[in-house]
Design an enzyme around this catalytic site. Structure first.
Site, PDB file in Angstrom:
ATOM      1  CB  CYS A 142      -0.831  -0.008   1.326  1.00 18.03           C
ATOM      2  SG  CYS A 142      -1.955   1.653   1.426  1.00 18.03           S
ATOM      3  CB  CYS A 145      -0.533   2.206   4.179  1.00 24.09           C
ATOM      4  SG  CYS A 145      -1.954   1.903   3.464  1.00 24.09           S
ATOM      5  CG  ASP A 146       3.399   1.168   4.428  1.00 25.71           C
ATOM      6  OD1 ASP A 146       2.858   1.751   5.525  1.00 25.71           O
ATOM      7  OD2 ASP A 146       3.203  -0.002   4.343  1.00 25.71           O
TER       8      ASP A 146
HETATM    9  C1  LIG Z   1       0.279  -4.342   5.194  1.00 20.81           C
HETATM   10  C2  LIG Z   1      -0.797  -3.652   5.268  1.00 20.81           C
HETATM   11  C3  LIG Z   1      -0.710  -2.133   5.908  1.00 20.81           C
HETATM   12  C4  LIG Z   1      -1.682  -1.350   5.660  1.00 20.81           C
HETATM   13  N1  LIG Z   1      -1.524  -0.071   6.208  1.00 20.81           N
HETATM   14  C5  LIG Z   1      -2.523   0.809   6.189  1.00 20.81           C
HETATM   15  C6  LIG Z   1      -2.500   1.837   6.993  1.00 20.81           C
HETATM   16  O1  LIG Z   1      -1.453   2.383   7.478  1.00 20.81           O
HETATM   17  N2  LIG Z   1      -3.551   2.871   6.874  1.00 20.81           N
HETATM   18  C7  LIG Z   1      -4.460   2.656   6.442  1.00 20.81           C
HETATM   19  O2  LIG Z   1      -5.649   3.310   6.286  1.00 20.81           O
HETATM   20  N3  LIG Z   1      -4.762   1.199   5.507  1.00 20.81           N
HETATM   21  C8  LIG Z   1      -3.996   0.454   5.739  1.00 20.81           C
HETATM   22  N4  LIG Z   1      -4.096  -0.656   4.986  1.00 20.81           N
HETATM   23  C9  LIG Z   1      -5.439  -1.156   4.386  1.00 20.81           C
HETATM   24  C10 LIG Z   1      -6.345  -1.358   5.371  1.00 20.81           C
HETATM   25  O3  LIG Z   1      -5.678  -2.476   6.075  1.00 20.81           O
HETATM   26  C11 LIG Z   1      -7.502  -1.797   4.736  1.00 20.81           C
HETATM   27  O4  LIG Z   1      -8.097  -1.004   3.584  1.00 20.81           O
HETATM   28  C12 LIG Z   1      -8.548  -2.264   5.646  1.00 20.81           C
HETATM   29  O5  LIG Z   1      -8.020  -3.057   6.723  1.00 20.81           O
HETATM   30  C13 LIG Z   1      -9.926  -2.966   4.803  1.00 20.81           C
HETATM   31  O6  LIG Z   1     -10.817  -2.994   5.930  1.00 20.81           O
HETATM   32  P1  LIG Z   1     -12.003  -4.096   6.030  1.00 20.81           P
HETATM   33  O7  LIG Z   1     -12.730  -3.947   7.215  1.00 20.81           O
HETATM   34  O8  LIG Z   1     -12.601  -3.728   4.743  1.00 20.81           O
HETATM   35  O9  LIG Z   1     -11.224  -5.602   5.572  1.00 20.81           O
HETATM   36  P2  LIG Z   1     -10.043  -6.146   6.410  1.00 20.81           P
HETATM   37  O10 LIG Z   1      -9.237  -5.411   7.133  1.00 20.81           O
HETATM   38  O11 LIG Z   1      -9.742  -7.127   5.114  1.00 20.81           O
HETATM   39  O12 LIG Z   1     -10.699  -7.256   7.352  1.00 20.81           O
HETATM   40  C14 LIG Z   1     -11.820  -8.556   6.649  1.00 20.81           C
HETATM   41  C15 LIG Z   1     -11.988  -9.511   7.700  1.00 20.81           C
HETATM   42  O13 LIG Z   1     -13.072 -10.433   7.341  1.00 20.81           O
HETATM   43  C16 LIG Z   1     -12.447 -11.618   7.664  1.00 20.81           C
HETATM   44  N5  LIG Z   1     -13.131 -12.596   6.731  1.00 20.81           N
HETATM   45  C17 LIG Z   1     -12.636 -12.854   5.352  1.00 20.81           C
HETATM   46  N6  LIG Z   1     -13.389 -13.783   5.036  1.00 20.81           N
HETATM   47  C18 LIG Z   1     -14.294 -14.164   5.934  1.00 20.81           C
HETATM   48  C19 LIG Z   1     -15.319 -15.374   6.089  1.00 20.81           C
HETATM   49  N7  LIG Z   1     -15.690 -16.001   4.745  1.00 20.81           N
HETATM   50  N8  LIG Z   1     -15.816 -15.739   7.148  1.00 20.81           N
HETATM   51  C20 LIG Z   1     -15.780 -14.687   8.165  1.00 20.81           C
HETATM   52  N9  LIG Z   1     -14.734 -13.633   8.106  1.00 20.81           N
HETATM   53  C21 LIG Z   1     -13.885 -13.637   7.116  1.00 20.81           C
HETATM   54  C22 LIG Z   1     -10.794 -11.550   7.689  1.00 20.81           C
HETATM   55  O14 LIG Z   1     -10.596 -12.617   8.673  1.00 20.81           O
HETATM   56  C23 LIG Z   1     -10.746 -10.178   8.285  1.00 20.81           C
HETATM   57  O15 LIG Z   1     -10.792 -10.391   9.661  1.00 20.81           O
HETATM   58  C24 LIG Z   1      -2.909  -1.624   5.145  1.00 20.81           C
HETATM   59  C25 LIG Z   1      -3.059  -2.905   4.366  1.00 20.81           C
HETATM   60  C26 LIG Z   1      -2.106  -3.793   4.568  1.00 20.81           C
HETATM   61  C27 LIG Z   1      -2.233  -5.332   3.980  1.00 20.81           C
END
Ligand SMILES: Cc1cc2nc3c(=O)[nH]c(=O)nc-3n(C[C@H](O)[C@H](O)[C@H](O)COP(=O)(O)OP(=O)(O)OC[C@H]3O[C@@H](n4cnc5c(N)ncnc54)[C@H](O)[C@@H]3O)c2cc1C
Length: 389
Positions: A142, A145-146
């Site tokens: 990302c 982010c970084d």
């Molecule tokens: C390494 C990294 C660093 C990042 N740093 C930043 C940052 O500094 N700032 C920032 O704003 N964003 C950052 N991001 C982006 C940010 O993490 C994502 O945009 C955000 O987490 C998305 O949130 P979400 O709730 O949509 O999904 P996610 O955070 O992806 O969470 C999805 C959840 O659903 C669960 N899940 C999936 N499938 C199933 C299923 N079938 N049944 C039950 N549960 C399930 C997973 O286990 C997970 O817990 C980063 C991403 C990464 C990979």
């Protein structure tokens, strides 16, 4: 075993899922959050410092931020089930309202009137030595982010689509150089992006090349173990120099000779193993790591046409080869686009199935940020609330 029927179930425990749980908990719905079996807390539990989530001027560690969100949801009555949902099935309507049955990885079945899908997306990884252990220590998925952490450092971006080009162009604001490595000889990215990249003096495009390992200042992974699925190519004119004994060659169509030692800081040298060359852009990572002793120092490359191996010094590797939304389990009940993102109506979180709402990275292919996912989780909770009422 849960036998209680929750009127609303949230699938996923990232920022979108937990935020939806906070709102629905405060509204008195006692939501159940199915957190995912392997990664409760979502993508942010895999990172270190998060500096762009409002409310934490000093930054906060990703896992701590997610623990706090969970605590906040728990405080308002949310319950949590650590499992994966394997399928969602539409049941006959009850009192004129659709009902859904969720089956979990523990073979548990749960029935509910409303579902919020907040299952995020998974970044596609290179699968090369060094990638896992250096993730958060110079390997990132990302740029937004970084990127900030790599001011005046040489940066590598891997990928050939619009996202990779967007990330590479964005990163030129920070890096001393940005080298985009792509496995094929042409790019999937739109022509305008490619032209913009070619015109940028800080950006070098390398084609027909794959990253086979990411190296660090700790014992380096072996190239023999490399199983990269990514390649790269070189463009004439702006290509980095391959150092050979005595002369440096530019990769690409117009091969040119340059005198050894004339590489510039914004165009670091690609070095063939064993032939030496100047290591530009060393220095500690400025911020990603809480353990500054371990950081990316370069990548090992293989030309997919000639098989030639080389190395390139860099302090950051941004992998931009795509995301896979975690939505297969819900494919039978809601409409998705060709890439698997759940489609929603207008600016809402309403899906094609009445009573099913979707939020966060499983919907959003554009912004992919914790705060935007949290915002969408809030909207999904309010949409679900008004549906249930
Ligand atoms: C390494 C990294 C660093 C990042 N740093 C930043 C940052 O500094 N700032 C920032 O704003 N964003 C950052 N991001 C982006 C940010 O993490 C994502 O945009 C955000 O987490 C998305 O949130 P979400 O709730 O949509 O999904 P996610 O955070 O992806 O969470 C999805 C959840 O659903 C669960 N899940 C999936 N499938 C199933 C299923 N079938 N049944 C039950 N549960 C399930 C997973 O286990 C997970 O817990 C980063 C991403 C990464 C990979």
């Amino acid at each position: 075993m849960f036998h209680v029927k929750h009127r609303v179930i949230i699938i996923g425990s990232g920022p979108a899922g937990y935020t939806a749980a906070i709102y629905l908990g405060r509204a008195g719905f006692n939501p159940l959050v199915i957190t995912g079996a392997l990664a409760p807390g979502g993508q942010l539990v895999n990172t270190t410092e998060v500096e762009n989530f409002p409310g934490f001027p000093e930054g906060i560690l990703g896992p701590e931020l997610m623990d706090r969100m969970r605590e906040q949801a728990e405080r308002f009555g949310a319950e949590f089930l650590p499992a994966d949902v394997e399928s969602v099935e539409a049941l006959p309507q009850h009192d004129g309202h659709p009902q859904y049955r969720l089956t979990t990885s523990d073979d548990e079945t749960l029935e509910t009137s409303a579902v919020i899908v907040a299952t995020g997306s998974n970044v596609r990884k290179l699968g090369v030595p060094g990638e896992e252990e250096l993730s958060g220590h110079g390997v990132s998925y990302c740029a937004t982010c970084d990127g900030f952490f790599f001011k005046d450092k040489p940066i590598v971006v891997v990928g050939g689509g619009d996202s990779a080009f967007e990330e590479a162009l964005f990163l030129t604001r920070f890096g001393s150089s940005v080298t985009l490595i792509h496995r094929r000889d042409s790019f999937r990215a739109s022509q305008i992006m490619v032209e913009r990249a070619k015109a940028d003096p800080k950006l070098t495009l390398v084609t027909n090349t794959v990253v086979t390992a990411i190296t660090s200042d700790e014992p380096s992974p072996t190239v023999a173990d490399a199983t990269s699925s990514v390649n790269s190519d070189a463009q004439s004119g702006k290509a980095p120099a391959i150092k050979t004994a005595g002369v440096s060659l530019n990769i690409g169509s117009g091969i040119g000779l340059t005198k050894p030692g004339t590489e510039t800081a914004d165009k670091p040298a690609i070095k063939l193993p064993g032939l030496g060359g100047n290591a530009l852009g060393g220095g500690l990572l400025s911020g990603l790591s809480k353990q500054p002793q371990k950081h990316v120092t370069g990548v090992t490359l293989r030309n997919t046409v000639t098989g030639e191996e080389s190395t390139l010094d860099c302090n950051a590797v941004f992998v931009a080869i795509g995301h896979t939304p975690a939505t297969d389990f819900v494919a039978d009940v809601v409409e998705r686009d060709a890439d698997g993102y759940i489609t929603v109506k207008g600016g809402s979180t309403v899906t094609s199935a009445p009573g099913i709402f979707a939020a966060g990275d499983c919907v959003d292919r554009t912004y992919r940020q914790a705060i935007s996912a949290a915002g969408m989780g809030c909207r999904a909770a309010l949409d679900a609330q008004s549906y249930l009422e």
